[in-house]
Design a protein around this motif. Structure first.
Motif, mmCIF file in Angstrom:
data_model
loop_
_atom_site.group_PDB
_atom_site.id
_atom_site.type_symbol
_atom_site.label_atom_id
_atom_site.label_comp_id
_atom_site.label_asym_id
_atom_site.label_seq_id
_atom_site.Cartn_x
_atom_site.Cartn_y
_atom_site.Cartn_z
ATOM 1 N N GLU A 15 15.118 -14.077 14.085
ATOM 2 C CA GLU A 15 14.747 -13.834 12.688
ATOM 3 C C GLU A 15 13.563 -14.679 12.233
ATOM 4 O O GLU A 15 12.949 -14.408 11.200
ATOM 5 N N ASN A 16 13.210 -15.696 12.995
ATOM 6 C CA ASN A 16 12.098 -16.557 12.613
ATOM 7 C C ASN A 16 10.806 -16.244 13.358
ATOM 8 O O ASN A 16 9.843 -17.003 13.277
ATOM 9 N N THR A 17 10.785 -15.149 14.106
ATOM 10 C CA THR A 17 9.593 -14.816 14.879
ATOM 11 C C THR A 17 9.027 -13.463 14.442
ATOM 12 O O THR A 17 9.716 -12.639 13.849
ATOM 13 N N VAL A 18 7.747 -13.273 14.748
ATOM 14 C CA VAL A 18 7.046 -12.021 14.461
ATOM 15 C C VAL A 18 6.225 -11.657 15.692
ATOM 16 O O VAL A 18 6.011 -12.483 16.581
ATOM 17 N N THR A 19 5.736 -10.436 15.738
ATOM 18 C CA THR A 19 4.876 -10.054 16.854
ATOM 19 C C THR A 19 3.498 -10.680 16.700
ATOM 20 O O THR A 19 3.069 -11.035 15.597
ATOM 21 N N VAL A 20 2.794 -10.775 17.818
ATOM 22 C CA VAL A 20 1.407 -11.209 17.766
ATOM 23 C C VAL A 20 0.609 -10.233 16.894
ATOM 24 O O VAL A 20 -0.318 -10.640 16.175
ATOM 25 N N GLY A 21 1.002 -8.963 16.923
ATOM 26 C CA GLY A 21 0.367 -7.985 16.038
ATOM 27 C C GLY A 21 0.497 -8.381 14.578
ATOM 28 O O GLY A 21 -0.446 -8.205 13.784
ATOM 29 N N ALA A 22 1.641 -8.918 14.195
ATOM 30 C CA ALA A 22 1.845 -9.368 12.813
ATOM 31 C C ALA A 22 1.024 -10.620 12.519
ATOM 32 O O ALA A 22 0.518 -10.800 11.396
ATOM 33 N N VAL A 23 0.874 -11.495 13.499
ATOM 34 C CA VAL A 23 0.032 -12.683 13.324
ATOM 35 C C VAL A 23 -1.421 -12.260 13.073
ATOM 36 O O VAL A 23 -2.095 -12.779 12.165
ATOM 37 N N ILE A 24 -1.890 -11.309 13.860
ATOM 38 C CA ILE A 24 -3.258 -10.816 13.691
ATOM 39 C C ILE A 24 -3.431 -10.220 12.299
ATOM 40 O O ILE A 24 -4.438 -10.461 11.607
ATOM 41 N N THR A 25 -2.442 -9.462 11.858
ATOM 42 C CA THR A 25 -2.495 -8.844 10.530
ATOM 43 C C THR A 25 -2.537 -9.903 9.440
ATOM 44 O O THR A 25 -3.334 -9.814 8.490
ATOM 45 N N PRO A 74 1.561 -2.246 17.709
ATOM 46 C CA PRO A 74 2.139 -3.459 17.119
ATOM 47 C C PRO A 74 1.323 -3.989 15.924
ATOM 48 O O PRO A 74 1.905 -4.495 14.960
ATOM 49 N N ILE A 75 -0.002 -3.868 15.988
ATOM 50 C CA ILE A 75 -0.840 -4.320 14.864
ATOM 51 C C ILE A 75 -0.671 -3.381 13.682
ATOM 52 O O ILE A 75 -0.451 -3.824 12.541
ATOM 53 N N LEU A 76 -0.753 -2.084 13.926
ATOM 54 C CA LEU A 76 -0.679 -1.132 12.820
ATOM 55 C C LEU A 76 0.727 -1.043 12.232
ATOM 56 O O LEU A 76 0.886 -0.773 11.038
ATOM 57 N N ASP A 77 1.745 -1.317 13.038
ATOM 58 C CA ASP A 77 3.102 -1.399 12.484
ATOM 59 C C ASP A 77 3.181 -2.566 11.496
ATOM 60 O O ASP A 77 3.790 -2.442 10.424
ATOM 61 N N ALA A 78 2.517 -3.674 11.840
ATOM 62 C CA ALA A 78 2.510 -4.828 10.926
ATOM 63 C C ALA A 78 1.716 -4.506 9.664
ATOM 64 O O ALA A 78 2.075 -4.944 8.566
ATOM 65 N N PHE A 118 -4.987 1.084 5.437
ATOM 66 C CA PHE A 118 -5.461 1.599 6.716
ATOM 67 C C PHE A 118 -5.899 3.038 6.543
ATOM 68 O O PHE A 118 -5.134 3.904 6.123
ATOM 69 N N VAL A 119 -7.170 3.291 6.846
ATOM 70 C CA VAL A 119 -7.761 4.618 6.720
ATOM 71 C C VAL A 119 -7.700 5.300 8.075
ATOM 72 O O VAL A 119 -8.290 4.831 9.056
ATOM 73 N N MET A 120 -6.968 6.403 8.130
ATOM 74 C CA MET A 120 -6.729 7.121 9.384
ATOM 75 C C MET A 120 -7.887 8.072 9.672
ATOM 76 O O MET A 120 -7.920 9.205 9.207
ATOM 77 N N ALA A 121 -8.857 7.604 10.418
ATOM 78 C CA ALA A 121 -9.980 8.454 10.814
ATOM 79 C C ALA A 121 -9.502 9.476 11.836
ATOM 80 O O ALA A 121 -8.445 9.331 12.452
ATOM 81 N N ARG A 122 -10.327 10.507 12.032
ATOM 82 C CA ARG A 122 -9.986 11.533 13.022
ATOM 83 C C ARG A 122 -10.579 11.237 14.382
ATOM 84 O O ARG A 122 -10.268 11.919 15.357
#
Length: 560
Positions: free
Chosen positions: A4-14, A35-39, A48-52
């Motif tokens: 419960e005290n940890t996050v993904t590296v993706g969340a750290v980047i975010t 992992p980044i976009l989930d964060a 987050f703008v979803m380009a095509r």
């Protein structure tokens, strides 16, 4: 291991990007950046703008960064997706845009093994280095944050530019404690040497007819420039330097360097001070533009000295710092010719009048557009015939971040850049409207991003100049290839039907007397609008444009 005290590296980047004051990012979701976009989605602090497509996403991030004067961010997958972004990275590199390109990478055990692993690209990092100011690979969980900090600092340090970072998917998804220090690294600023500054002051004090050439590297120097103008210094700008000075100010020649009247006027200047400009080929008759003998140069990049043109004095320093220090030392001491600015105003008027005459029937259209944009707008331009003739010079700009142009010369980037500028306006100035000029040839290249424009509900008016051909290329064929028109005629969609299917408002102009009413309709409601001008119905420009001039064209001789 997760607790419960940890996050993904993706969340750290975010979380780090949030500390960099990133309000919006652009990209395409993939298994190698999830992992980044989930964060992004969980934390909810970055739009987050979803380009095509990845090319469009990178152009959007580029235009966003130019519009806000800060960091742009795009996210792609690895392999083909990173390759798709390469052309847009070249554009950002050409423009000196501070952009962070985060690309995923395959799992570390399989990296550089050439196993044909899905989304693998052989020697991808070398490819990214060739289209970026710098490129890094995150090689461990422990170095993920420090690598991102270095990448952002590198992108924002003059000379600014795009930086790519590869992050393997297994590192992105690893759980770690949230770091306590997410502060971005400081961005160094080039301070001019006192002795170089004093030499510059001495040169300027001797000048009676001083002219200041402003490039994109001086966009943050507006206050200092205004002080110098009030002392009698005239101004000319590059395309990137437009808007540093309000372009209705008659002490500013604008981006009219490729006009013989302006060139002749410059020859009568006894000092030309160039700040933050690379003196690009298509703004200097391919480096044949004659500059005054006393040419002085300011740039934060020491490698600029002697490049393209030699200078009598070079000062390495941030443009705003250096120009402000110069103004301090010249205050009350600079004695300019009282006729200098009067003559500049006269040349300015004649240069603009000559260009307006070149427009033929489109002169009235440009005049109406200027009257309807107001002063709070962003002017985005693709590489197209209309931009080459008038878009790069006409429509007065009133903010140093108001002009966004595909500087590298590649077509098809205007639509995506318009979206990036529209998102920037939504996040920072909701009253600002964006006008994006495109030709039909370039517009269809990334037509899928029209769906992004609609989905994002961006306040962007696309001014689509439709002549059903590559107009500039056809003119070059007329001028050089005996009017043999090969490979330039284009099958063109029915944009009325296309707009209806996309859910975007649309106006078709076949007679320019209706143009103003259609623009007013476009501005009457928020959201995107596709304003199509049927150039085959309206007619041709008065002067045929056949590429950037190397020497005097017929039109330039007429104004000499």
């Amino acid at each position: 291991m997760r607790n419960e005290n940890t996050v993904t590296v993706g969340a750290v980047i975010t979380a780090f990007l949030e500390q960099c004051e990133v309000k919006a990012a652009f990209g395409v979701i993939s298994i190698h950046n999830m992992p980044i976009l989930d964060a992004f989605a969980v934390r909810g602090n970055i739009r987050f703008v979803m380009a095509r497509g990845e090319a469009g996403a990178t152009n959007m991030a580029d235009a966003y960064a130019r519009s806000v004067g800060g960091l742009g961010v795009c996210l792609t997958s690895t392999g083909t997706a990173a390759g798709n972004a390469a052309g847009a990275m070249v554009e950002a590199l050409t423009a000196g845009t501070p952009l962070l390109h985060i690309t995923g990478q395959i799992e570390t055990p399989y990296l550089d093994q050439e196993f044909a692993y899905i989304h693998e690209a052989r020697d991808q990092l070398t490819m990214l280095k060739s289209v970026s100011k710098a490129a890094f690979r995150v090689r461990s969980v422990e170095t993920a944050l420090s690598t991102l900090k270095l990448a952002v600092q590198t992108a924002l340090t003059a000379p600014t530019g795009p930086v790519s970072v590869e992050i393997p998917i297994d590192i992105q998804s690893t759980f770690v404690p949230m770091p306590t220090d997410l502060t971005p690294l400081p961005v160094p600023v080039a301070v001019p040497a006192p002795e170089a500054l004093e030499q510059l002051v001495a040169r300027m004090l001797k000048a009676k007819r001083p002219l200041l050439w402003l490039g994109g590297g001086a966009r943050h120097a507006g206050k200092a420039v205004k002080r110098l103008m009030d002392m009698g210094v005239g101004v000319i700008t590059s395309t990137q330097g437009r808007g540093v000075v309000n372009e209705d100010d008659e002490r500013c020649l604008g981006a009219f360097s490729q006009n013989r009247l302006v060139e002749n006027f410059m020859q009568g200047c006894d000092a030309l001070l160039i700040a933050g400009s690379r003196l690009r080929s298509n703004e200097t008759f391919k480096y044949a533009l004659k500059l005054p003998e006393n040419t002085l140069r300011i740039d934060a990049n020491p490698a600029i000295e002697g490049r393209s043109y030699s200078s009598d004095l070079f000062v390495c320093g941030d443009a705003a710092l250096t120009l402000d220090a110069l103004a301090d030392r010249l205050e009350g001491r600079l004695q300019t010719d009282p006729q200098f600015l009067t003559e500049l105003k006269d040349v300015r008027g004649k240069a603009r009048a000559a260009l307006v005459a070149d427009l033929g029937p489109y002169a009235a259209m440009v005049e109406q557009l200027q009257g309807l944009t107001g002063r709070n707008f962003t002017w985005v331009r693709d590489v197209t015939l209309s931009n080459s003739i008038w878009g790069n010079r006409l429509l007065d700009l009133y903010h140093p971040r108001a002009g966004v142009h595909a500087l590298g010369g590649g077509i098809g980037q205007g639509l995506a850049m318009g979206i990036g500028a529209g998102v920037a306006a939504a996040e920072y100035d909701p009253q600002r409207r964006v006008f994006a000029l495109a030709g039909d040839g370039g517009f269809i290249l990334n037509l899928g991003e029209l769906a992004t424009l609609v989905q994002e509900k961006a306040n962007v008016v696309i001014l689509l100049m439709n002549d059903q051909r590559y107009g500039v290329i056809r003119n070059i064929q007329d001028a050089i290839y005996g009017a043999r028109h090969a490979y330039v005629e284009l099958h063109t969609p029915d944009y009325t039907q296309l707009a209806e299917s996309m859910g975007i408002r649309h106006g078709l102009v076949r007679d320019l007397k209706d143009f103003g009413d259609v623009v007013q309709d476009a501005l009457s409601q928020p959201g995107p609008f596709l304003l199509e001008v049927d150039m085959l119905a309206v007619g041709n420009f008065a002067t045929q444009f056949a590429g950037p001039p190397n020497s005097e064209t017929k039109a330039q001789k007429a104004t000499a």
